[in-house]
Design an enzyme around this catalytic site. Sequence first.
Site, PDB file in Angstrom:
ATOM      1  N   GLU A   1      47.880  27.563  56.727  1.00  0.00           N
ATOM      2  CA  GLU A   1      48.591  27.417  58.003  1.00  0.00           C
ATOM      3  C   GLU A   1      49.972  28.062  57.956  1.00  0.00           C
ATOM      4  OE1 GLU A   1      47.260  25.110  56.075  1.00  0.00           O
ATOM      5  OE2 GLU A   1      48.178  23.136  56.310  1.00  0.00           O
TER       6      GLU A   1
ATOM      7  N   ARG B   1      56.256  45.931  41.593  1.00  0.00           N
ATOM      8  CA  ARG B   1      55.892  47.106  40.783  1.00  0.00           C
ATOM      9  C   ARG B   1      56.418  48.380  41.461  1.00  0.00           C
ATOM     10  NH1 ARG B   1      50.128  49.602  38.632  1.00  0.00           N
ATOM     11  NH2 ARG B   1      50.707  49.719  36.466  1.00  0.00           N
TER      12      ARG B   1
ATOM     13  N   GLU C   1      33.746  51.025  12.237  1.00  0.00           N
ATOM     14  CA  GLU C   1      33.865  50.433  13.579  1.00  0.00           C
ATOM     15  C   GLU C   1      33.026  51.218  14.594  1.00  0.00           C
ATOM     16  OE1 GLU C   1      38.200  48.216  13.623  1.00  0.00           O
ATOM     17  OE2 GLU C   1      38.179  50.414  13.741  1.00  0.00           O
TER      18      GLU C   1
ATOM     19  N   ASP D   1      37.527  36.359  43.921  1.00  0.00           N
ATOM     20  CA  ASP D   1      37.032  35.324  44.820  1.00  0.00           C
ATOM     21  C   ASP D   1      35.675  35.745  45.363  1.00  0.00           C
ATOM     22  OD1 ASP D   1      37.512  36.863  47.406  1.00  0.00           O
ATOM     23  OD2 ASP D   1      39.547  36.821  46.596  1.00  0.00           O
TER      24      ASP D   1
HETATM   25  C1  GLA Z   1      46.400  47.178  37.153  1.00  0.00           C
HETATM   26  C2  GLA Z   1      44.996  47.031  36.616  1.00  0.00           C
HETATM   27  C3  GLA Z   1      44.868  47.771  35.303  1.00  0.00           C
HETATM   28  C4  GLA Z   1      45.209  49.223  35.515  1.00  0.00           C
HETATM   29  C5  GLA Z   1      46.578  49.355  36.121  1.00  0.00           C
HETATM   30  C6  GLA Z   1      46.864  50.784  36.532  1.00  0.00           C
HETATM   31  O1  GLA Z   1      47.311  46.498  36.372  1.00  0.00           O
HETATM   32  O2  GLA Z   1      44.647  45.680  36.481  1.00  0.00           O
HETATM   33  O3  GLA Z   1      43.574  47.617  34.776  1.00  0.00           O
HETATM   34  O4  GLA Z   1      44.235  49.791  36.361  1.00  0.00           O
HETATM   35  O5  GLA Z   1      46.735  48.541  37.276  1.00  0.00           O
HETATM   36  O6  GLA Z   1      48.116  50.939  37.094  1.00  0.00           O
END
Ligand code: GLA
Length: 729
Positions: A268, A434, A605, A525
């Site tokens: 809401e 970011r 590995e 989700d």
């Molecule tokens: C997010 C995603 C990452 C990668 C970065 C790229 O953090 O979760 O896996 O793709 O962006 O910027």
Amino acid sequence: MKIIPLDTKHTTYQMGVTEQGFLLHLYYGSKVDCDMDYLLTYYDRGFSGNPGDVDDRTFSLDALPQEYPSCGAGDFRSPSLAVRGADGTPGCDLRYKTHRWLDGKYAIPGLPAVYADQTAARTLEVVLADPGAGVEVTLKYGVLPELDVITRCAVIKNTGSREIILDKAASVNLDFLCGGYDLIHFTGRHGMERMPQRVKLGPGSLTLGSRRGTSSHQQNPFVILADHSATEDAGACWGISLLYSGNFSGEAAVDQFSQTRLTLGLREWGFDYPLAPGESLATPEAAMAYTAEGLTALSQIYHRLIRRHVCRGKYRDIRRPILINNWEATYFDFTGDKIVDIARQAAELGVEMLVLDDGWFGRRDDDCAGLGDWKVNEAKLGGPLKDVVDRVNDLGMAFGLWIEPEMVSEDSDLYRAHPDWAFTVPGRQPVRGRSQLVLDFSRPEVVDGVFNQIAAVIDQANIKYIKMDMNRSITDVYSNGQARQHYGKTMHRYVLGVYDFLERLITRYPDMLIEGCSGGGGRFDAGMLYYTPQIWCSDNTDAIERIRIQHGTSFGYPIQTMGAHVSAVPNHQTGRITPIGTRATVAMAGTFGYELDLSLITEEEKEAVKNQIATYKRYWHLIADGRYYRLHEPGRDTEMAAWNFAAADGSEALLSAVSLDTHCNGPVTYVPCKGLVPDARYDLTPVEGSAPGAKAYKKISGAALMETGIPMPLIPGEYNAWSWAVVRR
Ligand code: GLA
């Protein structure tokens, strides 16, 4: 009382219509074959008023269990619907008008919804109305009997001649007359999503939700109400999963008479939604399930539901390609040749697809610029995208690409050309996340503009997979478009815009695999899973922390929806060093892939990687379609995390365990294996790649394995992982 029952195979949901037309909620639980209105009690309750046309002081909506409570009708608990006339008249008084049954499951235009074959589901529509207030509400119920799932949504229509405003429009309300419950909900943060919290409900209310514009890392839109005594294996529990990827709120409250109310739906806060005469709003859908058999059984219902009735497209039913993603291998620092090198090394080991992550477009050499400019950076790639894709295809690998369509960097051509496309409040510095802003996806022309740019890139080359990312929370929610829309509509319209973008993508590219992502699992989700059958589970790729994240996620979501990769050590997020076998065991409880520079690992590995890929392919049918059992809660029950997948008929299973700590002369942990046939015998064979110490067992009884299990090896070393193939003799 007119009774409206909804039955699934093992559950009953009942409503009742009083003689005055109030729609009451009577019951939701194990299947019953009698009318449940005998549960209702009527007393003259102080300070709980009586409806205007009811001359009975014992009849109060404040005490009766309701199906879709509205503000203003005498119920002082939390409403599902709060509506007011634009002239200030408050509330509405909804009364039953009619109901009807339809074959098949209803859909909700523009919103994700559970789907089913025409014969596998039925729809109930109950119409409530307040003609005076000009409000009509159609409650829609989808009944999937075999799955024991009932879905709900509400369509609210302005039937009057003046504007009305919705202040709240929840998707679901569940009232419980008696009983004491725990609420299990899932909280977190970036890099540590969906941690289960079990809270004993008492008088008062517990509210949860997201104001971030996405469903969020911090709080998932899936909740469980459980008896205090409910465990993984037994006890009554109810789940509600909201198929929605934006702001939401939930409330679990115990009222003055010890009755419990659980509500979930659109948030809401920031929602104030005008409806013109004739206009309507459909709420997001909620999928409800009940079982008397504990949390594992409840999770398995959601796993079945989401796998087959929410996820769509070709990849719903087939194994997803094992991929390598370059993000943690290179971050922004790559060339076309480097990408082809990574692909070549991976192809030699059996990896099936290369995913080129962030940094291939515009002037995107760090995370401060370029978002919005979906043009291939050919200088960086050393030529057209098609050349790189063809070279990867020549190695026998498919090619996938990362996008973040909802975002724009201020340092981008798109922002310079269309500054009004970003959410900003006039005269105020926008909040940056970011270093980027959010595009106003509530405006169709913005969605068009971004979609066309991205489609032009996809059309250039043979692209089989898209990772659709979203890397900040949304602020400055103000639509700067020509047709200025009402503030309180924008956030919901934004989510509809994101769904529109995704629907266009899957319509134009029906064979494309799309992986959802929002800084990892910030938009994990059931709504998103309608468009993207897998979601990057978390940016945290540390195997040990991932165990907890995937464990929490498994309560509401199937294993095959969880993007999970083997990454480098020391892990980039935590610095932890784990064996490559352990990283693979954890990633195999997911969609499985790699995210590291494979040229930097040892020859031993590399051999391990080849075997891991073969193992994942061998057990895919169990991982994708088997029943999933949480055996030990990581870090709580024991220092061993364990889980197993079992075929529905108990004929085979895959059992995995990871030691979370190491001790001198420590105790032995016994790990069970569930979902077997009690009186059958099983052979257990260690899966290749297991840590040392795993023994084979022959002819062990199913009952013994389910109740006591097998002893875990006691060997020195940190974070050992073992898996056993369990096969019925
Ligand atoms: C997010 C995603 C990452 C990668 C970065 C790229 O953090 O979760 O896996 O793709 O962006 O910027």
